[in-house]
Design an enzyme around this catalytic site. Structure first.
Site, PDB file in Angstrom:
ATOM      1  N   HIS A  73       0.827  -1.211   0.000  1.00  0.00           N
ATOM      2  CA  HIS A  73       0.000   0.000   0.000  1.00  0.00           C
ATOM      3  C   HIS A  73       0.859   1.257   0.000  1.00  0.00           C
ATOM      4  CE1 HIS A  73      -3.800  -2.156   0.519  1.00  0.00           C
ATOM      5  NE2 HIS A  73      -3.052  -3.030   1.174  1.00  0.00           N
ATOM      6  N   LYS A 114      32.387  11.650   8.542  1.00  0.00           N
ATOM      7  CA  LYS A 114      32.767  11.671   9.972  1.00  0.00           C
ATOM      8  C   LYS A 114      33.786  12.778  10.222  1.00  0.00           C
ATOM      9  CE  LYS A 114      32.565   6.667  10.873  1.00  0.00           C
ATOM     10  NZ  LYS A 114      33.324   5.496  11.270  1.00  0.00           N
TER      11      LYS A 114
HETATM   12  O1  F6P Z   1      30.874   4.064  10.301  1.00  0.00           O
HETATM   13  C1  F6P Z   1      30.513   2.805   9.886  1.00  0.00           C
HETATM   14  C2  F6P Z   1      30.831   1.791  10.933  1.00  0.00           C
HETATM   15  O2  F6P Z   1      32.208   1.640  11.038  1.00  0.00           O
HETATM   16  C3  F6P Z   1      30.163   0.472  10.643  1.00  0.00           C
HETATM   17  O3  F6P Z   1      30.862  -0.306   9.747  1.00  0.00           O
HETATM   18  C4  F6P Z   1      30.057  -0.098  12.015  1.00  0.00           C
HETATM   19  O4  F6P Z   1      29.146  -1.163  12.061  1.00  0.00           O
HETATM   20  C5  F6P Z   1      29.604   1.121  12.780  1.00  0.00           C
HETATM   21  O5  F6P Z   1      30.332   2.178  12.200  1.00  0.00           O
HETATM   22  C6  F6P Z   1      29.814   1.075  14.264  1.00  0.00           C
HETATM   23  O6  F6P Z   1      31.148   0.877  14.586  1.00  0.00           O
HETATM   24  P1  F6P Z   1      31.588   0.467  16.039  1.00  0.00           P
HETATM   25  O7  F6P Z   1      30.995  -0.863  16.353  1.00  0.00           O
HETATM   26  O8  F6P Z   1      33.086   0.429  16.004  1.00  0.00           O
HETATM   27  O9  F6P Z   1      31.082   1.514  16.991  1.00  0.00           O
END
Ligand code: F6P
Length: 556
Positions: free
Chosen positions: A384, A512
């Protein structure tokens, strides 16, 4: 062109795609009663029907030949033997070792890792038993009936998806919450409904450096201490799941309360490791083990079955056919089971973070399309919402329909309705509806010729939309484990075919780093908001617009 696209097998598949362009799947089914038998595989409690893809025996043979040409069996062997196949991070990829209960040895850099795997699993088992039996208690002597898993990405999506999927196995009276987003609303919403005296915070982070997780964990700790808990009671309410003991200790969690895993477990492949602690606490350790055993059954099938009888390999190959030779840039994951509502989100990370790459493992341009966009919703909700585009949109979208034959919570005729919708959708996508059929139907319904002329084009379904159906008896820990392992191996095989490294994720880094540079520029963090000029005009403009609002609203 590089890599796989230069092989004669790839070229030959392109020829087949061109030759089949005028033939419909509907005709293929009409002319061949044996498609279902030939294009289906049963293994590890799962049944895969891939006959509703635009393939012929010749195409299936050519796909299998492609797998041989890229040495898929050699790649599988390298993974299981603990070779450093994640070359850009110099790491082995051995999540299969985490779910092997046999005495088989798995070597990483010459060392057998099966013993530490077992030791850590035993530590988790003991902790679950202690907590469930009330031997591990909170600081006021109350039992801990609530778990808040703080993690993100692989340290959140897997455990959360599994906990939701296995709701019928929840231990009575236990609650599990998952906090991932750095948006403070996520944590605040959870803190509002939990009791600090009965809550265990499980801080899950492979690296223990992830901004979101550390911020949430710090705020949870501050909230806990603000409730009147003494500093030394943190040990009774916070545990860590990580590979990084130094950072866990620096955060203030006693290494005694740390459950370890290893750098050869990728974040998105980690729910089988200590990262599964929140699962085990919610469904019991025995059920957690059954999840692992189900995955192991799929591993054994993947390890031993020849290409054309190998479920993960054929699912991968059909996916490559749809992606590279049928133009499907998006792939829908459509679980006809409400408890699997987080499976599409989980597979988004598993697939898109693994195979969303433009260079091969050696750094050359990949030269072919790689991972598709993964999306989905549980059936029938998706029907839907976005199925309109699946049926009549201008793009081909491939899909996986997933359903248990039996419901865990039978209620009147609900499951029959659910299953009939699942089956009807796969049939409709494959068959479509011709203009001739539409016109005949409308005439039978008594519509006038002008009405039919006006409406018929809108009611035509082109058909030929590819789908796989994955069915199982019931959604249990074992069948869920097999299902997840099926997708893990499918993703691995596709990475091998495209020649990419499915186990790194450099594409998440840039954002990041930029976020770190922007953070001090956001008003309220910066003592005084400056007029920001060091980014592009759009980013500068947005920062300055937000800062103006924030400096005028001191309550923020
Ligand atoms: O930014 C991506 C990532 O590195 C993923 O691959 C990973 O699952 C997630 O961040 C969390 O990372 P962490 O378990 O080191 O906090």
């Amino acid at each position: 062109m590089s890599g796989v696209s230069k092989t004669s097998e790839w070229q030959s598949l392109a020829d087949s795609a061109a030759a089949l362009s005028d033939i419909s799947m509907r005709d293929m089914f009409a002319e061949d009663q044996g498609r279902f038998e030939r294009f289906s595989i049963e293994a590890a409690g799962l049944f895969l029907d891939y006959s509703k893809n635009k393939i012929t025996d010749e195409v299936a043979d050519k796909l299998a030949a492609l797998a041989v040409a890229v040495d898929i069996e050699g790649a599988r062997k390298d993974m299981i033997e603990g070779k450093s196949i994640n070359k850009t991070e110099s790491r082995a990829v051995l999540h299969v070792a985490l779910r092997d209960f046999a005495a088989r040895a798995y070597h990483v850099d010459g060392e057998d890792v099966s013993q530490p795997v077992r030791a850590e699993r035993d530590k988790m088992k003991k902790f679950c038993a202690d907590l469930h039996q009330g031997m591990f208690k909170g600081h006021t002597g109350k039992s801990l009936d609530t778990v808040v898993n703080i993690g993100i990405g692989g340290s959140d999506l897997g455990p959360q998806m599994v906990v939701d999927a296995l709701r019928p196995y929840w231990i009575n009276g236990r609650r599990a919450f998952f906090v991932s987003n750095v948006d403070g609303q996520h944590l605040s919403d959870v803190l509002a409904v939990i009791d600090p005296e009965t809550t265990l915070f499980v801080v899950a982070s492979k690296t223990f450096t992830t901004q979101e997780t550390l911020a949430n964990a710090q705020s949870a700790k501050a909230w806990f201490l603000n409730s009147g808990a003494p500093e030394d009671s943190v040990a009774k309410h916070f545990v860590a799941l990580s590979t990084n003991e130094a950072s866990v200790t620096a955060f203030g969690i006693d290494p005694k309360n740390m459950f370890r895993f290893w750098d050869w477990v990728g974040g998105r492949y980690s729910l089988w490791s200590a990262i599964g602690l929140s699962i085990a606490l919610q469904i019991g350790f025995e059920n957690f083990e059954n999840l692992l055993r189900g995955a192991h059954a799929m591993d054994e099938h993947f390890r031993t079955a020849p290409v054309k009888e190998n479920m993960p390999m054929m699912l991968a190959l059909v996916g490559v056919w749809n992606r590279n030779f049928q133009g499907a840039a998006a792939h829908a994951v459509l679980p006809y089971d409400q408890h699997l509502h987080r499976l599409p989100a989980y597979l988004q990370q598993a697939d898109m973070e693994s195979n969303g790459k433009t260079v091969t493992i050696d750094g050359a341009p990949v030269g072919v399309e790689t991972g598709p966009v993964i999306f989905g919703e549980p059936g029938t909700n998706g029907q839907h919402a976005f199925y309109q585009l699946l049926h009549q949109g201008t793009d081909i979208v491939s899909s996986d329909f997933i359903a248990p034959a039996l419901s865990q919570s039978p209620l009147g005729a609900h499951h029959e309705m659910l299953l009939s919708n699942f089956l009807a959708q796969t049939e409709a996508l494959m068959r479509g509806k011709t203009e001739k059929e539409v016109r005949a139907e409308m005439a039978t319904e008594g519509h006038s010729k002008p009405e039919i002329d006006a409406l018929a084009p809108h009611k035509v379904f082109p058909g030929d939309r590819p789908s796989n159906s994955i069915v199982m008896e019931k959604l249990t820990p074992a069948t869920l484990g097999a299902l997840i392992a099926l997708y893990e191996h499918k993703i691995f095989c596709q990475g091998v075919i495209w020649g990419v490294n499915s186990f790194d994720q450099w594409g998440v880094e840039l954002g990041k780093v930029l976020a770190k540079s922007i953070l001090p520029e956001i008003a309220a963090i910066a003592a005084q908001a400056q007029h920001v000029t060091d980014h592009d005009a759009s980013t500068n403009g947005l920062i300055n617009w937000i800062n103006e609002i924030r400096t005028n609203n001191k309550g923020e």
